[in-house]
Design a protein around this motif. Structure first.
Motif, PDB file in Angstrom:
ATOM      1  N   PRO A 101       0.758  -1.176  -0.003  1.00  0.00           N
ATOM      2  CA  PRO A 101      -0.123  -0.008   0.044  1.00  0.00           C
ATOM      3  C   PRO A 101       0.786   1.239   0.118  1.00  0.00           C
ATOM      4  O   PRO A 101       1.852   1.226   0.495  1.00  0.00           O
ATOM      5  CB  PRO A 101      -0.952  -0.235   1.256  1.00  0.00           C
ATOM      6  N   ALA A 102       0.322   2.389  -0.562  1.00  0.00           N
ATOM      7  CA  ALA A 102       1.331   3.323  -0.793  1.00  0.00           C
ATOM      8  C   ALA A 102       1.723   4.021   0.475  1.00  0.00           C
ATOM      9  O   ALA A 102       2.966   4.493   0.394  1.00  0.00           O
ATOM     10  CB  ALA A 102       0.391   4.669  -1.549  1.00  0.00           C
ATOM     11  N   ASP A 103       0.870   3.928   1.581  1.00  0.00           N
ATOM     12  CA  ASP A 103       1.384   4.518   2.650  1.00  0.00           C
ATOM     13  C   ASP A 103       2.573   3.795   3.524  1.00  0.00           C
ATOM     14  O   ASP A 103       3.089   4.177   4.509  1.00  0.00           O
ATOM     15  CB  ASP A 103       0.345   4.683   3.850  1.00  0.00           C
ATOM     16  N   MET A 104       2.882   2.590   2.980  1.00  0.00           N
ATOM     17  CA  MET A 104       4.076   1.683   3.537  1.00  0.00           C
ATOM     18  C   MET A 104       5.205   1.814   2.591  1.00  0.00           C
ATOM     19  O   MET A 104       6.219   1.478   2.923  1.00  0.00           O
ATOM     20  CB  MET A 104       3.542   0.181   3.966  1.00  0.00           C
ATOM     21  N   ARG A 105       5.130   2.221   1.521  1.00  0.00           N
ATOM     22  CA  ARG A 105       6.350   1.942   0.619  1.00  0.00           C
ATOM     23  C   ARG A 105       7.418   2.764   0.826  1.00  0.00           C
ATOM     24  O   ARG A 105       8.702   2.087   0.726  1.00  0.00           O
ATOM     25  CB  ARG A 105       5.865   2.331  -0.977  1.00  0.00           C
ATOM     26  N   VAL A 106       7.465   3.935   1.136  1.00  0.00           N
ATOM     27  CA  VAL A 106       8.638   4.780   1.602  1.00  0.00           C
ATOM     28  C   VAL A 106       9.358   4.131   2.979  1.00  0.00           C
ATOM     29  O   VAL A 106      10.486   3.924   2.852  1.00  0.00           O
ATOM     30  CB  VAL A 106       8.366   6.179   1.776  1.00  0.00           C
TER      31      VAL A 106
END
Length: 292
Positions: A101-106
């Protein structure tokens, strides 16, 4: 099919269900957690560990024991982030981009970056996997995810397996194979910026000699897992046929692949190699040619 192979297919099936239900690439954290259950079930008996030994790895419980280390290596191997018996930093990053999910990628990429050199200290894949996983947990416990990394790419097998199991673990029909590839056709069309008019009749022998079309065909082959080390793999193609093709198509398909197996060797570019190989296979046996 042996039990291990069946469990592996079930794992693929579970991931496919999530992907198709969401109609997106990324999965939620909970779906990532759910997707690892069958993989965990497969690696526990293989490495003779118990739930008590490995069930709390995500909470930071790393038991320094050989079997636990190899259990972690098993999980990483099944998620295809092990290449040539070594952890691959590049494969991990691809996994994150495609499925997290986008909120975990970084956050996950930051952990992977911080710990990418840990495995280089160990020749043994079990030790390398264990200490890398522990490093990632220590780097960011809140975002550490284990037993839940998903396959490097959405492969043709992912979608096919749904119909395969629904069909009683028999091979798919030609119609089911064509229907199962629809999601990958859509993805590769967008990726290579080609239209239905350009690629919609490939199965009928319409091969437009255009770079975008060539790379579209390469994209389909990559998602079908018949590309290894940026080259078409004869062995992988035969394996796919054995697993998924209906009985009446297996021998004709193998015969065509055999007839065209050397075509790709003429081209250094994967797009060109894929295009001319597909065209060769069609011309060898138009009646039995299958393509997305």
């Amino acid at each position: 099919m042996n039990r291990q192979a069946f469990e592996w297919m079930c794992f693929l099936t579970l991931l496919t269900c999530f992907l198709l239900l969401n109609v997106v690439n990324a999965m939620t954290r909970q779906q990532l957690k759910n997707s690892g259950k069958l993989m965990k079930k497969s690696c526990i008996p293989k490495n003779d560990v118990t739930e008590e030994m490995v069930g709390s790895i995500e909470q930071g419980k790393f038991i320094e024991e050989r079997n636990v280390m190899c259990y972690i290596a098993c999980v990483y191997t099944m998620t295809q982030v092990v290449k040539n018996n070594k952890l691959s930093h590049e494969a991990v990053l691809k996994q994150v981009d495609m499925m997290f999910p986008a909120d975990m990628r970084v956050a996950v990429k930051a952990m992977a970056e911080k710990c990418k050199d840990v495995s280089k200290k160990y020749k043994d894949i079990c030790e390398a996997s264990y200490w890398t996983a522990k490093c990632m947990y220590d780097a960011d416990p809140a975002n550490f995810v284990f037993q839940r990394l998903v396959m490097e790419r959405q492969t043709w097998v992912f979608v096919m397996v749904l119909a395969f199991l629904a069909n009683g673990c028999d091979a798919l029909t030609k119609a089911q194979m064509k229907k199962s590839a629809a999601a990958f056709k859509k993805k590769c069309m967008a990726k290579e910026n080609v239209s239905e008019d350009m690629i919609g009749d490939i199965e009928k022998g319409k091969f437009i000699e255009d770079k975008g079309v060539m790379c579209y065909i390469a994209c389909i082959y990559q998602m079908a897992n018949v590309v290894k080390n940026n080259k078409l793999s004869y062995e992988a193609s035969i394996k796919q046929i054995d697993i998924m093709y209906p009985a009446e198509l297996k021998e004709p398909a193998k015969k065509s692949v055999e007839a065209c197996k050397d075509v790709s060797k003429k081209y250094k570019d994967l797009c060109e190699a894929s295009y001319w190989t597909a065209k060769c296979i069609y011309e060898d046996d138009p009646k039995n040619f299958i393509f997305a």
